[in-house]
Scaffold this active site. Structure first.
Site, mmCIF file in Angstrom:
data_model
loop_
_atom_site.group_PDB
_atom_site.id
_atom_site.type_symbol
_atom_site.label_atom_id
_atom_site.label_comp_id
_atom_site.label_asym_id
_atom_site.label_seq_id
_atom_site.Cartn_x
_atom_site.Cartn_y
_atom_site.Cartn_z
ATOM 1 N N SER A 46 -11.417 7.373 8.530
ATOM 2 C CA SER A 46 -10.372 6.515 7.987
ATOM 3 C C SER A 46 -10.189 5.380 8.986
ATOM 4 O O SER A 46 -9.980 5.630 10.180
ATOM 5 C CB SER A 46 -9.076 7.299 7.807
ATOM 6 O OG SER A 46 -8.133 6.504 7.125
ATOM 7 N N GLU A 47 -10.291 4.140 8.515
ATOM 8 C CA GLU A 47 -10.456 3.029 9.453
ATOM 9 C C GLU A 47 -9.225 2.729 10.311
ATOM 10 O O GLU A 47 -9.311 1.955 11.242
ATOM 11 C CB GLU A 47 -10.941 1.769 8.735
ATOM 12 C CG GLU A 47 -10.014 1.200 7.682
ATOM 13 C CD GLU A 47 -10.342 1.700 6.274
ATOM 14 O OE1 GLU A 47 -10.912 2.805 6.147
ATOM 15 O OE2 GLU A 47 -10.019 0.989 5.310
ATOM 16 N N ASN A 48 -8.081 3.362 9.993
ATOM 17 C CA ASN A 48 -6.939 3.185 10.889
ATOM 18 C C ASN A 48 -7.043 4.080 12.123
ATOM 19 O O ASN A 48 -6.164 4.060 12.972
ATOM 20 C CB ASN A 48 -5.619 3.454 10.155
ATOM 21 C CG ASN A 48 -5.548 4.840 9.560
ATOM 22 O OD1 ASN A 48 -6.519 5.330 9.003
ATOM 23 N ND2 ASN A 48 -4.422 5.488 9.702
ATOM 24 N N SER A 88 -12.424 1.997 16.008
ATOM 25 C CA SER A 88 -12.759 2.364 14.641
ATOM 26 C C SER A 88 -13.736 1.361 14.032
ATOM 27 O O SER A 88 -14.735 1.742 13.415
ATOM 28 C CB SER A 88 -11.477 2.428 13.808
ATOM 29 O OG SER A 88 -11.775 2.789 12.492
#
Lengths: 218, 234
Positions: A46-48, A88
């Protein structure tokens, strides 16, 4: 019959391979996490800042400090790690994520994708989508084949502002699975009960129809 | 220790020197890991004409969104503004200037700003509106655009724990943009949930060293959730 959202997600999940790191976009792609084939382990990015995202929490385990890129509360899977947004996107931009699945408004047969803005109507921003399409080699776009007015979303040239140029090679719609090669859509699979003619009628970009187009198994 | 003690006790002191028309970098992703009380203090101070650099602009009711109500933000540099109706309205009627920046590029612009790197090449945004007017170069047969670093007069951020030196530990996905936001601010102000004594943080487990932090304050947090999603017990 065209595929339901769940069936699209199910077909996406058939592309998962054991040991894949996968980033699933908001919407239908996220549902694919529910259909990971038996015997296959994937780590969801998840890119966060999560590698190893787990399912939604039980009510008692909700943690405001643990959300996914869609701002939903989530949990961590065994073996998860947490990192900053810069780290990320270093792993995304650096090509370390094995598969990216995301939605779109339009795709064209040059591999262009438009997904973040409808001028004068909708300005939400691209979030991480531009980085994801630029950084990943293996991308599946999930979308409906045509708008509710019957206008094709698989075009010869995108009409909306692009999210990425020449980066899409595979599209899964509610009607078909298609590859993009040499400026053409290639029809690979059709949804159960959907005819090649129906797909051809709703594909505005140049479409190559191989002799045998199998039905998807969903 | 005295010279290294970053602790301040009031929010007014924490943001002393923040003036109209300055550039502010804020950590946080959605409402997760945002410097809630520092944002409230900016609202109270009434600072205007701000350029705000942050991934999102909060919601209509919380986070940076509260600064939109009183027209305190002149320009916003962000990747995603979809949760905020007021934002969209001010953008559409031209009251608010917006520079939509891809999320990874935004994180890297902050990182570069704090690391003394003036610009970098990235493939993200090539051939799109984001790449328009930017230098393009080809490396190994691929096109990249030149993106410039970002710095702020102030940065505001949130961490979980700190020692008085400003050594920081973040918690879960509340880390997000916070470390880079802190490094890219000329004056970096960090609010934390818990202050521990000198020497109580394991040096090997510190996420961001105190050298980047100028002011530190301990706050109470509401930690609002945008999308409370749960599964039912089996």
């Amino acid at each position: 019959m065209s595929l339901t959202r769940e069936q699209i997600a199910q077909r996406v999940a058939q592309e998962f391979r054991d040991g894949y790191y996968v980033n699933l976009g908001i919407g239908i792609p996220t549902l694919a996490a529910n259909y990971i084939p038996a015997g296959i382990d994937v780590m969801l990015q998840s890119e966060n800042g999560i590698l190893g995202m787990g399912p939604f929490p039980l009510d008692k385990d909700v943690d405001a400090d643990l959300i996914n890129a869609g701002k939903q509360t989530v949990t961590l899977a065994e073996g998860a790690s947490i990192f900053s947004s810069a780290d990320s996107f270093a792993m995304i931009r650096g090509g370390h994520v094995d598969l990216t699945v995301l939605g779109a408004f339009e795709v064209d047969c040059q591999g262009n994708i438009a997904s973040y803005m409808i001028p004068g109507k909708l300005i939400k921003g691209m979030g991480g989508a531009m980085d994801l399409v630029a950084g990943a080699d293996n991308i599946i776009v999930t979308m409906t084949h045509a708008s509710k007015y019957g206008d094709s979303k698989l075009l010869s040239a995108c009409t909306l502002p692009l999210t990425g140029k020449g980066c899409i090679k595979r599209v899964l719609t509610d009607l078909a699975l298609l590859d993009i090669e040499d400026g053409k859509f290639i029809l690979r699979e059709r949804a159960p009960g959907v005819s090649v003619e129906e797909i051809a009628k709703l594909t505005a970009g140049e479409l190559v129809i191989p002799e045998h187009v199998p039905e998807m198994s969903v | 220790m005295a010279g290294f003690n970053k602790l301040v006790t009031t929010y007014a002191e924490a943001l002393a020197g923040l003036e109209d028309d300055m550039t502010l970098i804020a950590g946080g992703f959605g409402l997760c890991g945002i410097p809630e009380n520092l944002i409230k203090e900016i609202k109270r101070k009434g600072t205007k004409g701000l350029t705000v650099i942050s991934n999102n602009c909060g919601t209509d009711e919380y986070g940076l969104g509260i600064l939109l109500k009183d027209r305190q933000i002149k320009k916003m540099i962000a990747s995603y503004v979809g949760e905020n109706a007021l934002f969209e309205a001010q953008l559409m009627n031209g009251e608010l200037e917006v520079d939509l920046t891809p999320q990874g590029t935004l994180a890297e612009k902050m990182r570069a700003g704090g690391a003394g790197i003036p610009a970098f090449y990235t493939a993200t945004g090539y051939g799109t509106l984001v790449g328009e007017g930017k230098e393009v170069r080809e490396f190994n047969g691929r096109h990249y655009i030149l993106e410039e670093a970002l710095q702020g007069d102030f940065s505001i951020a949130k961490a979980w724990k700190a020692d008085p030196h400003g050594n920081l530990v973040f918690r879960k996905t509340a880390r997000n943009f916070n470390p880079m936001a802190i490094t890219a601010g000329k004056i970096a102000v960090v609010e934390v949930e818990e202050l521990v004594g000198e020497g109580e943080l394991d040096p090997d487990q510190i996420h961001l060293p105190g050298i980047y932090v100028n002011r530190l304050i301990v706050g109470e947090f509401e930690k609002n959730i945008e999308q409370r999603t749960v599964r039912s017990a089996p």
